[in-house]
Design an enzyme around this catalytic site. Structure first.
Site, mmCIF file in Angstrom:
data_model
loop_
_atom_site.group_PDB
_atom_site.id
_atom_site.type_symbol
_atom_site.label_atom_id
_atom_site.label_comp_id
_atom_site.label_asym_id
_atom_site.label_seq_id
_atom_site.Cartn_x
_atom_site.Cartn_y
_atom_site.Cartn_z
ATOM 1 N N PRO A 60 118.867 64.017 -18.712
ATOM 2 C CA PRO A 60 120.311 64.022 -18.409
ATOM 3 C C PRO A 60 120.865 65.357 -17.910
ATOM 4 O O PRO A 60 121.622 65.391 -16.952
ATOM 5 C CB PRO A 60 120.957 63.632 -19.744
ATOM 6 C CG PRO A 60 119.898 62.902 -20.495
ATOM 7 C CD PRO A 60 118.597 63.518 -20.076
ATOM 8 N N LYS A 162 121.317 69.684 -3.672
ATOM 9 C CA LYS A 162 121.839 68.453 -4.301
ATOM 10 C C LYS A 162 123.349 68.563 -4.532
ATOM 11 O O LYS A 162 124.114 67.655 -4.221
ATOM 12 C CB LYS A 162 121.093 68.215 -5.619
ATOM 13 C CG LYS A 162 121.654 67.153 -6.513
ATOM 14 C CD LYS A 162 121.330 65.749 -6.057
ATOM 15 C CE LYS A 162 121.989 64.709 -6.947
ATOM 16 N NZ LYS A 162 121.822 63.357 -6.490
ATOM 17 N N LYS A 237 129.892 64.578 -12.883
ATOM 18 C CA LYS A 237 128.931 65.604 -13.325
ATOM 19 C C LYS A 237 128.522 66.494 -12.140
ATOM 20 O O LYS A 237 128.538 67.728 -12.242
ATOM 21 C CB LYS A 237 127.691 64.903 -13.906
ATOM 22 C CG LYS A 237 126.526 65.835 -14.190
ATOM 23 C CD LYS A 237 125.250 65.081 -14.544
ATOM 24 C CE LYS A 237 124.063 66.020 -14.472
ATOM 25 N NZ LYS A 237 122.778 65.383 -14.709
HETATM 26 P P1 NAD Z 1 119.288 58.066 -18.141
HETATM 27 O O1 NAD Z 1 120.271 58.455 -19.167
HETATM 28 O O2 NAD Z 1 119.154 56.619 -17.775
HETATM 29 O O3 NAD Z 1 117.825 58.609 -18.533
HETATM 30 C C1 NAD Z 1 117.573 59.812 -19.191
HETATM 31 C C2 NAD Z 1 116.437 59.553 -20.173
HETATM 32 O O4 NAD Z 1 116.065 60.785 -20.780
HETATM 33 C C3 NAD Z 1 116.823 58.596 -21.304
HETATM 34 O O5 NAD Z 1 115.884 57.533 -21.368
HETATM 35 C C4 NAD Z 1 116.779 59.477 -22.562
HETATM 36 O O6 NAD Z 1 116.382 58.787 -23.725
HETATM 37 C C5 NAD Z 1 115.754 60.505 -22.141
HETATM 38 N N1 NAD Z 1 115.810 61.755 -22.899
HETATM 39 C C6 NAD Z 1 116.898 62.477 -23.257
HETATM 40 N N2 NAD Z 1 116.520 63.600 -23.932
HETATM 41 C C7 NAD Z 1 115.166 63.574 -23.984
HETATM 42 C C8 NAD Z 1 114.191 64.435 -24.542
HETATM 43 N N3 NAD Z 1 114.547 65.557 -25.176
HETATM 44 N N4 NAD Z 1 112.891 64.105 -24.420
HETATM 45 C C9 NAD Z 1 112.517 62.970 -23.779
HETATM 46 N N5 NAD Z 1 113.404 62.093 -23.219
HETATM 47 C C10 NAD Z 1 114.707 62.398 -23.337
HETATM 48 O O7 NAD Z 1 119.664 58.929 -16.840
HETATM 49 P P2 NAD Z 1 119.222 58.644 -15.323
HETATM 50 O O8 NAD Z 1 120.265 57.820 -14.638
HETATM 51 O O9 NAD Z 1 117.795 58.215 -15.316
HETATM 52 O O10 NAD Z 1 119.390 60.109 -14.719
HETATM 53 C C11 NAD Z 1 118.434 61.125 -14.964
HETATM 54 C C12 NAD Z 1 118.776 62.316 -14.098
HETATM 55 O O11 NAD Z 1 118.792 61.923 -12.731
HETATM 56 C C13 NAD Z 1 120.155 62.929 -14.377
HETATM 57 O O12 NAD Z 1 120.054 64.315 -14.329
HETATM 58 C C14 NAD Z 1 121.027 62.367 -13.272
HETATM 59 O O13 NAD Z 1 122.106 63.227 -12.959
HETATM 60 C C15 NAD Z 1 120.025 62.289 -12.122
HETATM 61 N N6 NAD Z 1 120.344 61.288 -11.089
HETATM 62 C C16 NAD Z 1 120.717 60.036 -11.455
HETATM 63 C C17 NAD Z 1 120.999 59.112 -10.453
HETATM 64 C C18 NAD Z 1 121.420 57.703 -10.813
HETATM 65 O O14 NAD Z 1 121.899 56.972 -9.918
HETATM 66 N N7 NAD Z 1 121.252 57.262 -12.047
HETATM 67 C C19 NAD Z 1 120.912 59.467 -9.105
HETATM 68 C C20 NAD Z 1 120.487 60.756 -8.786
HETATM 69 C C21 NAD Z 1 120.220 61.666 -9.790
#
Ligand code: NAD
Length: 287
Positions: A60, A162, A237
């Site tokens: 995250p 980004k 964010k």
């Molecule tokens: P998400 O919340 O679905 O996934 C994050 C995962 O990380 C969760 O499964 C959580 O349990 C895990 N996690 C948290 N702390 C942890 C730790 N200490 N050890 C192991 N696992 C841990 O988020 P997402 O949508 O997959 O986004 C992830 C990243 O990608 C973010 O930084 C977001 O800004 C970026 N992003 C997301 C999108 C989108 O459309 N969702 C698009 C581009 C970029």
């Protein structure tokens, strides 16, 4: 290649699965223990560091990424390349890059564009900062998970690209939503506005590919009651990360700042859990 993947959420899980589909040996780890997947999921983060040649993180924020690096970095083999695909602040990227360097490891910051659909379809765009030799070694993996990987420069350049890209996107989406609001209020057929603007100087991705009004152009979150897509929370964010960087670098970014405030307002007024194109109904229904 043997690959470790930490953070198996909306983005990380399909990315890890695509690597495995291509024949790589992937082991995943997440603090959430209820993940169903075709990849092998380990119960211990320590196992992830064992003999993997590349370790991806997709977490995250900077806080979680630093915590994970602190936990594993001194246990990794020196030939391992660390790749952080999360969207995080540049300061945190420098911290993990320095922790890695101290332990003799190369890192890349490689945030992505393309959202969950891009992660599932393997059509992400990677913007990458860090060591160029590491980029060249990892490029074939980026090409499995995405359609494009651009090397942007030293550590932090991927995150810089980004946040600048998403500042364009946030501002341009708001611009499109304002025009659609005005058009609808003054009685212009929105399908006609789309036909004109997508072929004129108003043309942009937020309009042509991601039209914020339903039943116009290609299918978008607007056609699914603004189910994300790319959530308003994630857009806020990214705009906040851009504003932090703007303050630190003394950059004049008035529209980026205003866009951030609009997303704050939208989230306080019914936009939670909605796609970032929800600005259109939000503006249209404003008194
Ligand atoms: P998400 O919340 O679905 O996934 C994050 C995962 O990380 C969760 O499964 C959580 O349990 C895990 N996690 C948290 N702390 C942890 C730790 N200490 N050890 C192991 N696992 C841990 O988020 P997402 O949508 O997959 O986004 C992830 C990243 O990608 C973010 O930084 C977001 O800004 C970026 N992003 C997301 C999108 C989108 O459309 N969702 C698009 C581009 C970029």
């Amino acid at each position: 290649m043997k690959i470790g993947f930490i953070g198996l959420g909306n983005m990380g899980l399909p990315m890890a699965e695509n690597l495995q589909k291509e024949g790589h040996e992937v082991t995943g780890f997440d603090i959430n223990k209820n993940i169903n997947s075709t990849i092998r999921i380990s119960n211990s983060i320590e196992e992830i560091v064992k003999s993997n040649k590349a370790i991806f993180t997709m977490l995250p924020s900077g806080k979680e990424v630093i915590a994970v690096y602190d936990e594993i970095i001194d246990k990794c083999e020196s030939s391992t390349i660390m790749i952080d695909c999360s969207t995080i602040d540049i300061k945190s990227t420098h911290i993990i890059s320095n922790i890695s360097k101290k332990n003799g490891l190369l890192t890349l910051d490689a945030p992505v564009s393309g959202g969950v659909v891009g992660a599932v379809d393997g059509t992400l765009t990677f913007m990458v900062g860090g060591d160029e030799r590491a980029f060249n070694k990892i490029k074939p993996l980026f090409e499995v998970m995405g359609k494009k990987a651009v090397y942007c420069g030293d550590s932090g350049s991927g995150q810089a690209a980004k946040m600048c890209n998403n500042m364009i996107l946030g501002i341009s989406m708001i611009g499109v939503c304002e025009s659609f609001t005005l058009a609808k209020k003054i009685g212009l057929d929105l399908k006609k506005l789309y036909e004109v603007s997508s072929n004129s100087s108003g043309s942009c991705w937020a309009l042509n590919t991601y039209c914020p009004a339903p039943e116009i152009g290609p299918e978008t979150p607007a056609d699914k009651n603004y189910l994300p897509g790319f959530s308003s929370e994630l857009m806020l964010k990214d705009l906040m990360l851009a504003q932090d960087a703007a303050i630190q670098s003394n950059s004049h970014t008035p529209l980026g700042n205003h866009a951030m405030k609009i997303y704050e307002e939208l989230l306080n007024e019914g936009g939670k859990g909605k796609d970032f194109s929800y600005v259109f109904p939000f503006f249209y229904n404003k008194k």
